[in-house]
Design a protein around this motif. Structure first.
Motif, PDB file in Angstrom:
ATOM      1  N   TYR A 101       0.835  -1.204   0.000  1.00 44.68           N
ATOM      2  CA  TYR A 101       0.000   0.000   0.000  1.00 44.68           C
ATOM      3  C   TYR A 101       0.868   1.252   0.000  1.00 44.68           C
ATOM      4  O   TYR A 101       0.624   2.198  -0.765  1.00 44.68           O
ATOM      5  N   ILE A 102       1.912   1.261   0.832  1.00 46.59           N
ATOM      6  CA  ILE A 102       2.780   2.435   0.905  1.00 46.59           C
ATOM      7  C   ILE A 102       3.536   2.619  -0.407  1.00 46.59           C
ATOM      8  O   ILE A 102       3.689   3.740  -0.905  1.00 46.59           O
ATOM      9  N   ILE A 103       4.003   1.524  -0.998  1.00 46.32           N
ATOM     10  CA  ILE A 103       4.703   1.629  -2.290  1.00 46.32           C
ATOM     11  C   ILE A 103       3.787   2.230  -3.348  1.00 46.32           C
ATOM     12  O   ILE A 103       4.191   3.111  -4.124  1.00 46.32           O
ATOM     13  N   SER A 104       2.534   1.788  -3.362  1.00 50.47           N
ATOM     14  CA  SER A 104       1.592   2.317  -4.354  1.00 50.47           C
ATOM     15  C   SER A 104       1.303   3.794  -4.112  1.00 50.47           C
ATOM     16  O   SER A 104       1.204   4.581  -5.067  1.00 50.47           O
ATOM     17  N   SER A 126       9.072   3.597 -12.048  1.00 48.56           N
ATOM     18  CA  SER A 126       9.955   2.690 -11.312  1.00 48.56           C
ATOM     19  C   SER A 126       9.249   2.082 -10.103  1.00 48.56           C
ATOM     20  O   SER A 126       9.356   0.880  -9.838  1.00 48.56           O
ATOM     21  N   MET A 127       8.505   2.924  -9.359  1.00 47.10           N
ATOM     22  CA  MET A 127       7.790   2.427  -8.177  1.00 47.10           C
ATOM     23  C   MET A 127       6.682   1.458  -8.568  1.00 47.10           C
ATOM     24  O   MET A 127       6.475   0.432  -7.907  1.00 47.10           O
ATOM     25  N   PHE A 128       5.970   1.746  -9.646  1.00 45.28           N
ATOM     26  CA  PHE A 128       4.900   0.834 -10.072  1.00 45.28           C
ATOM     27  C   PHE A 128       5.470  -0.499 -10.564  1.00 45.28           C
ATOM     28  O   PHE A 128       4.877  -1.564 -10.330  1.00 45.28           O
ATOM     29  N   ASN A 129       6.602  -0.451 -11.248  1.00 44.65           N
ATOM     30  CA  ASN A 129       7.231  -1.705 -11.681  1.00 44.65           C
ATOM     31  C   ASN A 129       7.679  -2.526 -10.476  1.00 44.65           C
ATOM     32  O   ASN A 129       7.548  -3.758 -10.472  1.00 44.65           O
ATOM     33  N   GLU A 130       8.194  -1.849  -9.446  1.00 42.83           N
ATOM     34  CA  GLU A 130       8.568  -2.550  -8.215  1.00 42.83           C
ATOM     35  C   GLU A 130       7.336  -3.150  -7.548  1.00 42.83           C
ATOM     36  O   GLU A 130       7.365  -4.276  -7.032  1.00 42.83           O
ATOM     37  N   ILE A 138      -4.576  -5.205  -8.463  1.00 38.85           N
ATOM     38  CA  ILE A 138      -5.327  -4.424  -9.440  1.00 38.85           C
ATOM     39  C   ILE A 138      -5.472  -2.972  -8.989  1.00 38.85           C
ATOM     40  O   ILE A 138      -5.537  -2.062  -9.830  1.00 38.85           O
ATOM     41  N   GLU A 139      -5.506  -2.736  -7.668  1.00 39.61           N
ATOM     42  CA  GLU A 139      -5.617  -1.371  -7.169  1.00 39.61           C
ATOM     43  C   GLU A 139      -4.490  -0.497  -7.717  1.00 39.61           C
ATOM     44  O   GLU A 139      -3.338  -0.918  -7.765  1.00 39.61           O
ATOM     45  N   ASN A 140      -4.848   0.721  -8.111  1.00 40.51           N
ATOM     46  CA  ASN A 140      -3.915   1.748  -8.602  1.00 40.51           C
ATOM     47  C   ASN A 140      -3.335   1.450  -9.980  1.00 40.51           C
ATOM     48  O   ASN A 140      -2.526   2.241 -10.489  1.00 40.51           O
ATOM     49  N   MET A 141      -3.713   0.341 -10.598  1.00 42.93           N
ATOM     50  CA  MET A 141      -3.168   0.049 -11.911  1.00 42.93           C
ATOM     51  C   MET A 141      -3.708   0.999 -12.988  1.00 42.93           C
ATOM     52  O   MET A 141      -3.093   1.167 -14.033  1.00 42.93           O
ATOM     53  N   ASP A 142      -4.841   1.642 -12.715  1.00 40.83           N
ATOM     54  CA  ASP A 142      -5.324   2.653 -13.654  1.00 40.83           C
ATOM     55  C   ASP A 142      -4.387   3.860 -13.680  1.00 40.83           C
ATOM     56  O   ASP A 142      -4.138   4.453 -14.739  1.00 40.83           O
TER      57      ASP A 142
END
Length: 552
Positions: free
Chosen positions: A220-223, A240-244, A253-257
């Motif tokens: 959650y914190i990373i997202s 970079s953060m989303f790839n991690e 699936i959350e935040n993938m939009d």
């Protein structure tokens, strides 16, 4: 009775072990367990109907139940029943763009009943949460804010109450005025709130402190950190953060939009295609999946299909902020301005802090040639994003169309000062000075613009360079500084739209100077490559624009 005796047989031996437990606490626990146990049959049956989304049946079998848990499920089932009927009526009669015209008919009854319980102080944390939701739906925002604050005190670990509270806070001062419970959940709330209020540095500091406090593996914190970087348009770090995040939690699936928005901005079509197929395999009936697919079709310029998927997302969740905003963008691409306005307005109804919706409304009214409307919406967007140069440039253009040139100049200069993303503010400011016959200031702006472009190594990508060199050549020629004018004229010959003017200026310079071979002149201008100073600037000392006390 048999069930009560079974519960007592299981729990009493555990309680007897706790020798420090006082008798009053023990009596309260037993009373609570007895109350829940009396409604256990009705609650279990109603919960089954609730899980099947048969909300009216669930509420029917919970009538007369006394326990807090059963009462909350009873009231919440009635609320969801009203919401379901509202959505069904909207889909059948009006369509997704007129959702705001249909209301939940059960809200007023729920408010009356919950208000009585609230005055009697007979609502627990979940009941207070539901009461706050009902008040917010009825647009009673002040009362809802107070109730949600009370709910966080009563049940600090209920994250839903914190999120609802977040939706009601509009500025930093409002956040500071709240009296919140001193708990570790508050730190998560403040970090989330800072992100929403575009206080990104403070948000990142909060998340870093939470990581150091033991939440280092929290996805959650990373997202949220990735979303924060997305909000300040630091696309590389956000990607970079989303790839991690995808490596740590590949089925998330959350935040993938939001991730798909970044891929869209970078025109990363293969990556966006892979993400869309991957999420479709995981769960194609999720809001985020529909938004990702919509972004994919938008990147392929299939705007009708993109709008269709955003509409599907809104059928799944009518309060999906991103879907409303993105659908407004698609209608703009399709030149359907009325539908775009409706979509953007619904986005603002969901969240008044969505600067993209305010900015989109400004752009829509700009297409409709309604500058006063544009000015209002661009101002709102600027208030939410005071350091975003795009908002300032848009404001400057509005002021320019309204012939308020002093305000336009201030907007353009501030856009450059905060970091001009599109590198257009200085050119617009220079052209404004040209209109006002302020040649020294226009020259200064063009020189700074050329320096910035040369320092970034993007010389050929900026068509306005020809405009800058053309003006500087004429300025130096009139000032009888023929060497500088010659060099600028030579630079004009590098661009198709200014080549003829550059050649004409070269001929004029040759006639004035009487030189047979002007090409032997040294083709270098110090002011184009080095920082501005009093010795290499055509304007020796310019009074800077005073913008410290101006708010466009």
């Amino acid at each position: 009775k048999k069930k009560i005796s079974i519960l007592m047989a299981l729990i009493l031996p555990l309680l007897l072990v706790l020798s420090s437990l006082c008798s009053s606490c023990l009596a309260a626990i037993l009373a609570f367990l007895s109350e829940d146990a009396q409604d256990l049959d009705a609650y279990t049956l109603a919960k089954s109907f609730y899980d099947l989304k048969e909300y009216d049946r669930a509420a029917y079998f919970l009538r007369g139940c006394k326990s807090q848990k059963a009462y909350f499920l009873y009231m919440y089932s009635r609320y969801l029943s009203g919401e379901k009927k509202k959505d069904d009526e909207t889909v059948d009669s009006l369509g997704p763009l007129e959702k705001g015209q249909v209301k939940n008919e059960s809200l007023r009854e729920l408010r009356v009943e919950l208000s009585k319980k609230h005055k009697a102080k007979d609502l627990d944390g979940f009941g207070l949460y539901l009461y706050g939701v009902v008040l917010r739906k009825l647009d009673l925002f002040k009362e809802a804010l107070d109730v949600f604050v009370e709910a966080t005190h009563c049940l600090p670990l209920h994250w839903g109450a914190w999120l609802e509270l977040c939706n009601l806070i509009t500025n930093k001062d409002m956040l500071k005025s709240l009296t919140l419970p001193d708990t570790w959940v508050k730190e998560f709330f403040l970090a989330h709130m800072y992100t929403e209020l575009q206080m990104i540095e403070e948000a990142l500091q909060k998340y870093q402190s939470l990581i150091e406090a033991g939440f280092s593996k929290s996805t959650y914190i990373i997202s949220q950190i990735a979303v924060a970087y997305h909000n300040i348009r630091d696309i590389d770090k956000a990607l970079s953060m989303f790839n991690e995040l995808r490596k740590q939690d590949p089925y998330r699936i959350e935040n993938m939009d939001t991730f798909s928005n970044l891929l869209y901005v970078r025109s990363m079509k293969p990556e966006l295609s892979y993400l869309a197929h991957n999420l479709c395999d995981i769960d194609k009936y999720r809001v985020e999946t529909c938004c990702v697919i919509g972004n994919y079709y938008s990147l392929r310029s299939q705007h009708e299909k993109a709008a269709l998927y955003f509409q599907r997302a809104l059928k799944l969740n009518p309060r999906c902020l991103g879907a409303w905003t993105l659908m407004g963008h698609e209608y703009m691409e399709m030149k359907n301005t009325s539908a775009a306005i409706q979509a953007y307005r619904h986005a603002i109804e969901v969240n008044k802090r969505d600067y993209r919706a305010w900015y989109g409304l400004g752009q829509t009214y700009e297409i409709l040639k309604m500058p006063f409307y544009c000015l209002y919406y661009y101002r709102r967007a600027h208030q939410l994003r005071p350091n975003d140069s795009r908002m300032l440039v848009a404001l400057g253009e509005c002021y320019e169309k309204l012939n308020q040139l002093a305000e336009a100049k201030k907007c353009y200069w501030r856009a450059y000062s905060v970091g001009d993303v599109e590198r257009m503010a200085l050119v617009k400011l220079a052209k404004l000075h040209e209109q006002l016959n302020e040649s020294d200031q226009a020259t200064q702006c063009y020189i700074i613009y050329i320096q910035d472009v040369f320092s970034c190594g993007e010389i050929l990508e900026h068509l306005e360079l020809s405009t800058a060199f053309r003006y500087l050549g004429q300025y130096y020629f009139k000032s009888k500084r023929y060497n500088e004018a010659f060099i600028c004229a030579q630079r004009c010959c590098d661009y198709n739209d200014a080549r003829e003017e550059g050649k004409a200026l070269l001929r004029q310079i040759s006639q004035v100077r009487g030189e047979a071979d002007p090409a032997s002149t040294d083709l270098s201008l110090p002011f184009l490559y080095g920082p501005l100073s009093a010795t290499n600037t055509p304007v020796r000392r310019m009074s800077p624009l005073n913008l410290s006390s101006v708010t466009p």
